[in-house]
Design a protein around this motif. Structure first.
Motif, mmCIF file in Angstrom:
data_model
loop_
_atom_site.group_PDB
_atom_site.id
_atom_site.type_symbol
_atom_site.label_atom_id
_atom_site.label_comp_id
_atom_site.label_asym_id
_atom_site.label_seq_id
_atom_site.Cartn_x
_atom_site.Cartn_y
_atom_site.Cartn_z
ATOM 1 N N SER A 43 0.177 5.938 7.972
ATOM 2 C CA SER A 43 1.031 6.828 7.306
ATOM 3 C C SER A 43 2.455 6.317 6.705
ATOM 4 O O SER A 43 2.833 6.698 5.723
ATOM 5 N N LEU A 44 3.062 5.348 7.243
ATOM 6 C CA LEU A 44 4.237 4.535 6.920
ATOM 7 C C LEU A 44 3.949 3.799 5.726
ATOM 8 O O LEU A 44 4.729 4.114 4.720
ATOM 9 N N ALA A 45 2.737 3.257 5.494
ATOM 10 C CA ALA A 45 2.294 2.517 4.278
ATOM 11 C C ALA A 45 2.231 3.346 3.186
ATOM 12 O O ALA A 45 2.462 3.161 1.883
ATOM 13 N N GLU A 46 1.381 4.726 3.508
ATOM 14 C CA GLU A 46 1.134 5.566 2.414
ATOM 15 C C GLU A 46 2.386 6.076 1.870
ATOM 16 O O GLU A 46 2.834 6.444 0.853
ATOM 17 N N SER A 47 3.379 6.410 2.762
ATOM 18 C CA SER A 47 4.570 7.222 2.157
ATOM 19 C C SER A 47 5.745 6.139 1.837
ATOM 20 O O SER A 47 6.333 6.452 0.777
ATOM 21 N N SER A 48 5.347 4.741 1.534
ATOM 22 C CA SER A 48 6.165 3.932 0.901
ATOM 23 C C SER A 48 5.277 3.098 -0.302
ATOM 24 O O SER A 48 5.718 2.223 -0.878
ATOM 25 N N GLY A 49 4.039 3.899 -0.380
ATOM 26 C CA GLY A 49 3.250 3.374 -1.460
ATOM 27 C C GLY A 49 2.641 1.779 -1.315
ATOM 28 O O GLY A 49 2.245 1.239 -2.074
ATOM 29 N N ALA A 50 2.465 1.429 -0.040
ATOM 30 C CA ALA A 50 2.296 0.217 0.165
ATOM 31 C C ALA A 50 0.833 0.360 0.760
ATOM 32 O O ALA A 50 0.305 1.264 1.202
ATOM 33 N N LYS A 51 0.095 -1.007 0.288
ATOM 34 C CA LYS A 51 -1.375 -1.052 1.086
ATOM 35 C C LYS A 51 -1.466 -2.428 1.456
ATOM 36 O O LYS A 51 -1.697 -3.389 1.048
ATOM 37 N N PRO A 52 -1.082 -2.462 2.885
ATOM 38 C CA PRO A 52 -1.096 -3.673 3.740
ATOM 39 C C PRO A 52 -2.271 -4.454 3.747
ATOM 40 O O PRO A 52 -3.176 -3.847 3.955
ATOM 41 N N GLU A 53 -2.124 -5.674 3.255
ATOM 42 C CA GLU A 53 -3.629 -6.527 3.429
ATOM 43 C C GLU A 53 -3.706 -7.200 4.782
ATOM 44 O O GLU A 53 -4.848 -7.248 5.263
ATOM 45 N N LEU A 66 1.787 -6.280 5.980
ATOM 46 C CA LEU A 66 2.358 -6.877 4.707
ATOM 47 C C LEU A 66 1.558 -6.522 3.437
ATOM 48 O O LEU A 66 0.299 -6.571 3.759
ATOM 49 N N ASP A 67 2.444 -5.939 2.461
ATOM 50 C CA ASP A 67 1.515 -5.862 1.219
ATOM 51 C C ASP A 67 2.193 -6.825 0.329
ATOM 52 O O ASP A 67 3.516 -6.844 -0.219
ATOM 53 N N SER A 68 1.591 -8.035 0.182
ATOM 54 C CA SER A 68 1.897 -9.321 -0.600
ATOM 55 C C SER A 68 2.329 -8.801 -2.184
ATOM 56 O O SER A 68 3.128 -9.502 -2.644
ATOM 57 N N SER A 69 1.166 -8.046 -2.746
ATOM 58 C CA SER A 69 1.430 -7.871 -4.114
ATOM 59 C C SER A 69 2.762 -6.823 -4.316
ATOM 60 O O SER A 69 3.379 -7.324 -5.459
ATOM 61 N N LEU A 70 2.994 -6.004 -3.547
ATOM 62 C CA LEU A 70 4.318 -5.352 -3.824
ATOM 63 C C LEU A 70 5.701 -6.031 -3.008
ATOM 64 O O LEU A 70 6.839 -5.712 -3.404
#
Length: 163
Positions: A43-53, A66-70
């Motif tokens: 939920s935290l990832a979705e709200s921040s627009g991140a997709k942790p790998e 960690l979403d290294s692309s962002l």
């Protein structure tokens, strides 16, 4: 042929179930905590627009992703205080590991007991404060379960991304 008394079979079955029940209950409780932790970091990832790998969970209390692309780091601590952090790695110049030890000694040896391990994010701007993410707290836990290795792994990974 061996004769088994039905009363003994029933009693041994009841005692076996009574012995195993607390372990099954604790396992189920930990599984539920883990599911809630995964849902919360998602939920935290979705709200921040991140997709942790990369995501890691430990002690059914902590999560890091960690979403290294962002260049975004997600951190979640559920107990004893609820802490949610979303860090933009572009704002930091370095990640350090803080290890605090308590020294005890007997007649022949000095022992170092870990008290606290954290990741400290050093900001690029001198006006900003360091961000501290707790990895291990000796006040809450009596032993380490790989937190030192976890902190070193994440510090190395994050320092590569920051540079």
């Amino acid at each position: 042929m061996l004769e088994i008394d039905p009363v003994i079979v029933i009693m041994s079955s009841i005692l076996t179930v009574a012995f195993c029940l607390p372990f099954a209950y604790q396992m189920r409780k930990n599984k539920n905590k883990e599911v809630l932790l995964k849902a919360e970091i998602t939920s935290l990832a979705e709200s921040s627009g991140a997709k942790p790998e990369i995501t890691e969970f430990w002690r059914q209390r902590y999560a890091i992703g960690l979403d290294s692309s962002l260049g975004v780091l997600l951190y979640l601590q559920q107990e004893p205080k609820h802490l949610v952090q979303t860090l933009d790695l572009k704002n930091f110049k370095k990640v350090n590991i803080t290890k605090i030890f308590e020294e005890t000694s007997d007649k022949t040896h000095v022992h170092k007991l870990p008290e606290y391990i954290s990741l400290d994010f050093i900001p690029k701007s001198p006006e900003d404060k360091n961000v501290v993410l707790e990895i291990y707290d000796g006040e809450e836990f009596s032993d380490l379960q790989g937190e030192t290795v976890l902190a070193e792994k994440w510090a190395a990974l994050l320092n590569i991304l920051i540079r």
